[in-house]
Design an enzyme around this catalytic site. Structure first.
Site, short mmCIF file in Angstrom:
data_model
loop_
_atom_site.label_atom_id
_atom_site.label_comp_id
_atom_site.label_asym_id
_atom_site.label_seq_id
_atom_site.Cartn_x
_atom_site.Cartn_y
_atom_site.Cartn_z
N ARG A 1 28.41 57.26 -7.45
CA ARG A 1 28.32 56.64 -8.78
C ARG A 1 29.70 56.35 -9.36
NH1 ARG A 1 25.49 60.14 -12.61
NH2 ARG A 1 26.14 61.78 -11.20
N ASN B 1 21.38 58.18 -10.51
CA ASN B 1 20.69 58.85 -9.41
C ASN B 1 19.19 58.82 -9.66
OD1 ASN B 1 23.05 59.59 -8.09
ND2 ASN B 1 23.16 61.58 -9.06
#
Length: 82
Positions: free
Chosen positions: A32, A50
């Protein structure tokens, strides 16, 4: 990686959106932050998160050229990702 492209106009320099679902070893490997850092460099807006199933969801808006650069970068991924 699953891709969905959202067009706002036919002009390639206008902003378009790209939705990605990235599967594999992409959680717990800096994916990320890796994505966010490159998106900021490319002046791309959006989010990355996520999912419970271990995948990562990305929604990105920017120029077609910058989104293509981001997509190419994501295919390489961080060194810990598979």
């Amino acid at each position: 990686m699953t891709e969905h492209l959202y067009h706002t106009d036919h002009n390639s320099e206008d902003k378009i959106g790209l939705r990605l679902v990235v599967k594999g070893k992409v959680q717990g490997v800096y994916f990320r932050a890796f994505t966010q850092q490159k998106a900021c460099e490319l002046n791309i807006l959006g989010w990355v998160k996520n999912n419970e199933n271990g995948s990562v969801d990305i929604l990105a808006f920017g120029s077609k050229r910058n989104l293509k650069s981001l997509l190419e970068y994501l295919y390489k991924g961080p060194s810990q990702a598979l």
